[in-house]
Scaffold this motif. Structure first.
Motif, PDB file in Angstrom:
ATOM      1  N   THR A  11       7.970  11.874   1.753  1.00  0.00           N
ATOM      2  CA  THR A  11       8.098  11.279   3.082  1.00  0.00           C
ATOM      3  C   THR A  11       8.320   9.778   2.984  1.00  0.00           C
ATOM      4  OG1 THR A  11       6.672  12.991   4.020  1.00  0.00           O
ATOM      5  CG2 THR A  11       6.940  10.966   5.294  1.00  0.00           C
ATOM      6  N   SER A  12       7.626   9.137   2.046  1.00  0.00           N
ATOM      7  CA  SER A  12       7.827   7.698   1.853  1.00  0.00           C
ATOM      8  C   SER A  12       9.245   7.394   1.403  1.00  0.00           C
ATOM      9  CB  SER A  12       6.818   7.167   0.826  1.00  0.00           C
ATOM     10  OG  SER A  12       5.492   7.386   1.255  1.00  0.00           O
ATOM     11  N   LEU A  13       9.792   8.239   0.538  1.00  0.00           N
ATOM     12  CA  LEU A  13      11.175   8.041   0.103  1.00  0.00           C
ATOM     13  C   LEU A  13      12.146   8.177   1.272  1.00  0.00           C
ATOM     14  CD1 LEU A  13      11.259   9.971  -3.308  1.00  0.00           C
ATOM     15  CD2 LEU A  13      11.150   7.508  -2.941  1.00  0.00           C
ATOM     16  N   VAL A  14      11.881   9.152   2.149  1.00  0.00           N
ATOM     17  CA  VAL A  14      12.728   9.316   3.336  1.00  0.00           C
ATOM     18  C   VAL A  14      12.640   8.080   4.225  1.00  0.00           C
ATOM     19  CG1 VAL A  14      13.040  10.649   5.458  1.00  0.00           C
ATOM     20  CG2 VAL A  14      12.626  11.823   3.297  1.00  0.00           C
ATOM     21  N   PHE A  15      11.426   7.545   4.380  1.00  0.00           N
ATOM     22  CA  PHE A  15      11.238   6.347   5.206  1.00  0.00           C
ATOM     23  C   PHE A  15      12.040   5.175   4.657  1.00  0.00           C
ATOM     24  CE2 PHE A  15       8.896   2.356   5.860  1.00  0.00           C
ATOM     25  CZ  PHE A  15       8.931   2.284   7.249  1.00  0.00           C
ATOM     26  N   LEU A  16      11.968   4.957   3.343  1.00  0.00           N
ATOM     27  CA  LEU A  16      12.712   3.850   2.742  1.00  0.00           C
ATOM     28  C   LEU A  16      14.217   4.091   2.801  1.00  0.00           C
ATOM     29  CD1 LEU A  16      10.461   3.170  -0.391  1.00  0.00           C
ATOM     30  CD2 LEU A  16      10.539   1.866   1.749  1.00  0.00           C
ATOM     31  N   GLY A  67       0.814  -1.210   0.000  1.00  0.00           N
ATOM     32  CA  GLY A  67       0.000   0.000   0.000  1.00  0.00           C
ATOM     33  C   GLY A  67       0.845   1.255   0.000  1.00  0.00           C
ATOM     34  N   MET A  68       1.919   1.255   0.792  1.00  0.00           N
ATOM     35  CA  MET A  68       2.789   2.428   0.832  1.00  0.00           C
ATOM     36  C   MET A  68       3.469   2.665  -0.507  1.00  0.00           C
ATOM     37  SD  MET A  68       6.006   3.241   3.334  1.00  0.00           S
ATOM     38  CE  MET A  68       7.056   2.079   2.467  1.00  0.00           C
ATOM     39  N   LEU A  69       3.973   1.593  -1.125  1.00  0.00           N
ATOM     40  CA  LEU A  69       4.633   1.752  -2.425  1.00  0.00           C
ATOM     41  C   LEU A  69       3.658   2.199  -3.504  1.00  0.00           C
ATOM     42  CD1 LEU A  69       7.031  -1.333  -2.473  1.00  0.00           C
ATOM     43  CD2 LEU A  69       7.615   1.057  -2.083  1.00  0.00           C
ATOM     44  N   ALA A  70       2.446   1.607  -3.514  1.00  0.00           N
ATOM     45  CA  ALA A  70       1.454   1.992  -4.513  1.00  0.00           C
ATOM     46  C   ALA A  70       1.050   3.457  -4.349  1.00  0.00           C
ATOM     47  CB  ALA A  70       0.225   1.088  -4.398  1.00  0.00           C
ATOM     48  N   PHE A  71       0.853   3.877  -3.101  1.00  0.00           N
ATOM     49  CA  PHE A  71       0.482   5.269  -2.854  1.00  0.00           C
ATOM     50  C   PHE A  71       1.596   6.220  -3.272  1.00  0.00           C
ATOM     51  CE2 PHE A  71       0.200   9.025  -0.157  1.00  0.00           C
ATOM     52  CZ  PHE A  71      -1.096   9.420  -0.397  1.00  0.00           C
ATOM     53  N   THR A  72       2.845   5.837  -2.972  1.00  0.00           N
ATOM     54  CA  THR A  72       3.981   6.690  -3.335  1.00  0.00           C
ATOM     55  C   THR A  72       4.105   6.831  -4.844  1.00  0.00           C
ATOM     56  OG1 THR A  72       5.168   6.028  -1.336  1.00  0.00           O
ATOM     57  CG2 THR A  72       6.470   6.972  -3.118  1.00  0.00           C
ATOM     58  N   VAL A  73       4.020   5.714  -5.562  1.00  0.00           N
ATOM     59  CA  VAL A  73       4.147   5.761  -7.026  1.00  0.00           C
ATOM     60  C   VAL A  73       2.999   6.560  -7.637  1.00  0.00           C
ATOM     61  CG1 VAL A  73       4.120   4.350  -9.120  1.00  0.00           C
ATOM     62  CG2 VAL A  73       5.458   3.622  -7.146  1.00  0.00           C
ATOM     63  N   ASP A  74       1.780   6.350  -7.134  1.00  0.00           N
ATOM     64  CA  ASP A  74       0.635   7.082  -7.665  1.00  0.00           C
ATOM     65  C   ASP A  74       0.785   8.582  -7.447  1.00  0.00           C
ATOM     66  OD1 ASP A  74      -2.249   7.076  -8.694  1.00  0.00           O
ATOM     67  OD2 ASP A  74      -2.481   8.084  -6.755  1.00  0.00           O
ATOM     68  N   ALA A  75       1.246   8.967  -6.251  1.00  0.00           N
ATOM     69  CA  ALA A  75       1.421  10.397  -5.983  1.00  0.00           C
ATOM     70  C   ALA A  75       2.524  10.997  -6.845  1.00  0.00           C
ATOM     71  CB  ALA A  75       1.723  10.602  -4.497  1.00  0.00           C
ATOM     72  N   LEU A  76       3.592  10.237  -7.056  1.00  0.00           N
ATOM     73  CA  LEU A  76       4.667  10.738  -7.908  1.00  0.00           C
ATOM     74  C   LEU A  76       4.200  10.911  -9.347  1.00  0.00           C
ATOM     75  CD1 LEU A  76       7.722   8.691  -6.591  1.00  0.00           C
ATOM     76  CD2 LEU A  76       7.363  11.145  -6.359  1.00  0.00           C
ATOM     77  N   VAL A  77       3.434   9.938  -9.848  1.00  0.00           N
ATOM     78  CA  VAL A  77       2.954  10.024 -11.230  1.00  0.00           C
ATOM     79  C   VAL A  77       1.973  11.178 -11.381  1.00  0.00           C
ATOM     80  CG1 VAL A  77       1.603   8.833 -12.997  1.00  0.00           C
ATOM     81  CG2 VAL A  77       3.351   7.593 -11.721  1.00  0.00           C
ATOM     82  N   SER A  78       1.043  11.327 -10.440  1.00  0.00           N
ATOM     83  CA  SER A  78       0.045  12.395 -10.541  1.00  0.00           C
ATOM     84  C   SER A  78       0.666  13.781 -10.391  1.00  0.00           C
ATOM     85  CB  SER A  78      -1.038  12.201  -9.478  1.00  0.00           C
ATOM     86  OG  SER A  78      -0.474  12.251  -8.179  1.00  0.00           O
ATOM     87  N   GLY A  79       1.753  13.868  -9.629  1.00  0.00           N
ATOM     88  CA  GLY A  79       2.386  15.174  -9.435  1.00  0.00           C
ATOM     89  C   GLY A  79       3.498  15.464 -10.411  1.00  0.00           C
ATOM     90  N   ALA A  80       3.789  14.514 -11.309  1.00  0.00           N
ATOM     91  CA  ALA A  80       4.899  14.725 -12.241  1.00  0.00           C
ATOM     92  C   ALA A  80       4.626  15.876 -13.201  1.00  0.00           C
ATOM     93  CB  ALA A  80       5.165  13.440 -13.026  1.00  0.00           C
ATOM     94  N   GLY A  81       3.348  16.061 -13.600  1.00  0.00           N
ATOM     95  CA  GLY A  81       3.029  17.152 -14.515  1.00  0.00           C
ATOM     96  C   GLY A  81       3.302  18.508 -13.910  1.00  0.00           C
ATOM     97  N   GLY A  82       2.893  18.682 -12.658  1.00  0.00           N
ATOM     98  CA  GLY A  82       3.148  19.950 -11.986  1.00  0.00           C
ATOM     99  C   GLY A  82       4.628  20.198 -11.790  1.00  0.00           C
ATOM    100  N   ILE A  83       5.364  19.151 -11.455  1.00  0.00           N
ATOM    101  CA  ILE A  83       6.800  19.316 -11.295  1.00  0.00           C
ATOM    102  C   ILE A  83       7.452  19.682 -12.630  1.00  0.00           C
ATOM    103  CG2 ILE A  83       8.928  18.125 -10.716  1.00  0.00           C
ATOM    104  CD1 ILE A  83       7.276  18.830  -8.317  1.00  0.00           C
ATOM    105  N   GLY A  84       6.991  19.049 -13.720  1.00  0.00           N
ATOM    106  CA  GLY A  84       7.552  19.370 -15.028  1.00  0.00           C
ATOM    107  C   GLY A  84       7.289  20.817 -15.430  1.00  0.00           C
ATOM    108  N   ALA A  85       6.049  21.296 -15.182  1.00  0.00           N
ATOM    109  CA  ALA A  85       5.748  22.698 -15.498  1.00  0.00           C
ATOM    110  C   ALA A  85       6.604  23.644 -14.658  1.00  0.00           C
ATOM    111  CB  ALA A  85       4.264  22.966 -15.256  1.00  0.00           C
TER     112      ALA A  85
END
Length: 363
Positions: free
Chosen positions: A237-242, A80-98
């Motif tokens: 935060t998940s990346l810091v945890f890992l 669940g933690m990995l799925a949530f992290t990947v989903d958040a990264l993918v959904s926020g990638a557009g904003g980060i790119g802009a």
């Protein structure tokens, strides 16, 4: 003088034999890495999870069911933690790119109209060179797709092997260890049994303390990112945890990723605030958490840990960083076991007590 030279020659021959054995073991381990690494991961996870299995077993839950429940619960939490992290990264990638594109434009304007007063042709040439570099690497990236797919297949096979071994370590680890001890000569069987159980006991304490440190690091940095207003605070935060599972260095390296995100999205002020937060959490870990949590279990000097992690990174990359401290712990327990047999500072009573604790832990 002759006796001294003879002793030196015997010592030199013994050192050469040990180096040769170490080299052979290293080559064998490298050849069997696809099998040994999943098994090593399973051992570390078993050391972390056995208290939960033992707790359920003491409450009359069958051992097989206890191992299955703990394994499935752990998989659900981690997945669940990995799925949530990947989903958040993918959904926020557009904003980060802009934000990254805006930062590039702002940087270009500052280089042209700022104190450096660079000419636009110079800036355009630098941008073109950067684009050419990226375009040139595209072919290599695409060409490595097949190798990447093969690596993913190997990784999945390793995950299956690790989970399979983990279940049986949790369910039947004591009997597996007793069978393994029967292989060694009877004269050293008891010593090997006690040493192995002490190693498992030390690894169990290390993994539990590391988990506690990782939770504190992640909560502290995650709360700070949310207060500062950095996007994608939860996946960061998940990346810091890992990353915190690599002592001392892991959480800081993961925090640097948060600094880059803050720089792109919020500017230099946000980046400096996140950097200060990361340094403060690192100081908290190094001065408070590591001595009180890990220090009592690991009993290794921070310099020893850093050198071990750095050596692991050089020899085996991320895998080496993950297993560096457990390998040092294992070597220390074996060395102290041999020391104890020759009258070192450890008493027989303390050795017996720790061996009994480890036996009850595994059993």
């Amino acid at each position: 003088m002759t006796d001294r030279l003879r002793r030196w020659s015997r010592g030199g021959i013994a050192a050469l034999v040990l180096l040769a054995l170490a080299y052979v073991c290293w080559r064998v381990a490298a050849a069997l890495a696809a099998v040994l690494i999943p098994l090593a991961v399973a051992v570390l996870l078993a050391a972390l999870l056995w208290p939960a299995v033992s707790w359920l077993h003491r409450r009359r839950v069958p051992r097989a069911l206890s191992a299955g429940l703990v394994l499935l619960t752990s998989l659900a939490l981690l997945g669940g933690m990995l799925a949530f992290t990947v989903d958040a990264l993918v959904s926020g990638a557009g904003g980060i790119g802009a934000a990254l594109r805006d930062a590039v434009v702002a940087t270009r304007d500052w280089l042209v109209h700022g104190p450096l007063s660079l000419s636009e042709p110079q800036i355009d040439a630098a941008v073109d060179n950067l684009l050419s570099l990226v375009t040139g690497q595209t072919e290599r990236i695409l060409g490595g797709a097949t190798a990447t797919a093969a690596a993913v297949g190997t990784a999945l096979a390793g995950v299956v092997l690790s989970l399979f071994a983990l279940y049986f370590f949790l369910y039947d680890g004591d009997r597996l260890w007793r069978n393994a001890v029967q292989i060694v000569p009877e004269s050293v069987r008891e010593r090997v049994d006690q040493t192995g159980r002490r190693v498992f006991h030390a690894l169990s304490g290390f993994t539990r303390a590391t988990l506690a440190v990782a939770v504190v690091d992640a909560v502290a940095i995650g709360a700070g990112l949310a207060i500062i207003g950095v996007p994608m605070a939860i996946p960061l935060t998940s990346l810091v945890f890992l990353g915190a599972f690599v002592p001392y260095a892991g959480a800081f390296v993961a925090g640097c990723a948060a600094v880059l995100v803050a720089l792109v999205t919020g500017g230099p002020v946000s980046a400096l605030l996140v950097l200060a937060l990361t340094v403060a959490v690192q100081e908290l870990e190094g001065d408070v958490l590591q001595p009180f949590l890990l220090g009592r279990v690991v009993r290794l000097h921070p310099l020893t840990v850093i050198v071990a992690v750095a050596t692991g990174v050089v020899l085996a990359g991320v895998v080496g960083a993950l297993f560096a401290v457990p390998v040092v712990l294992t070597a220390r327990e074996i060395w102290h076991r041999e020391d104890g047999d020759h009258g070192a500072d450890r008493t027989a009573e303390s050795d017996t007590a720790r061996a009994d604790d480890a036996r009850s832990a595994v059993g």
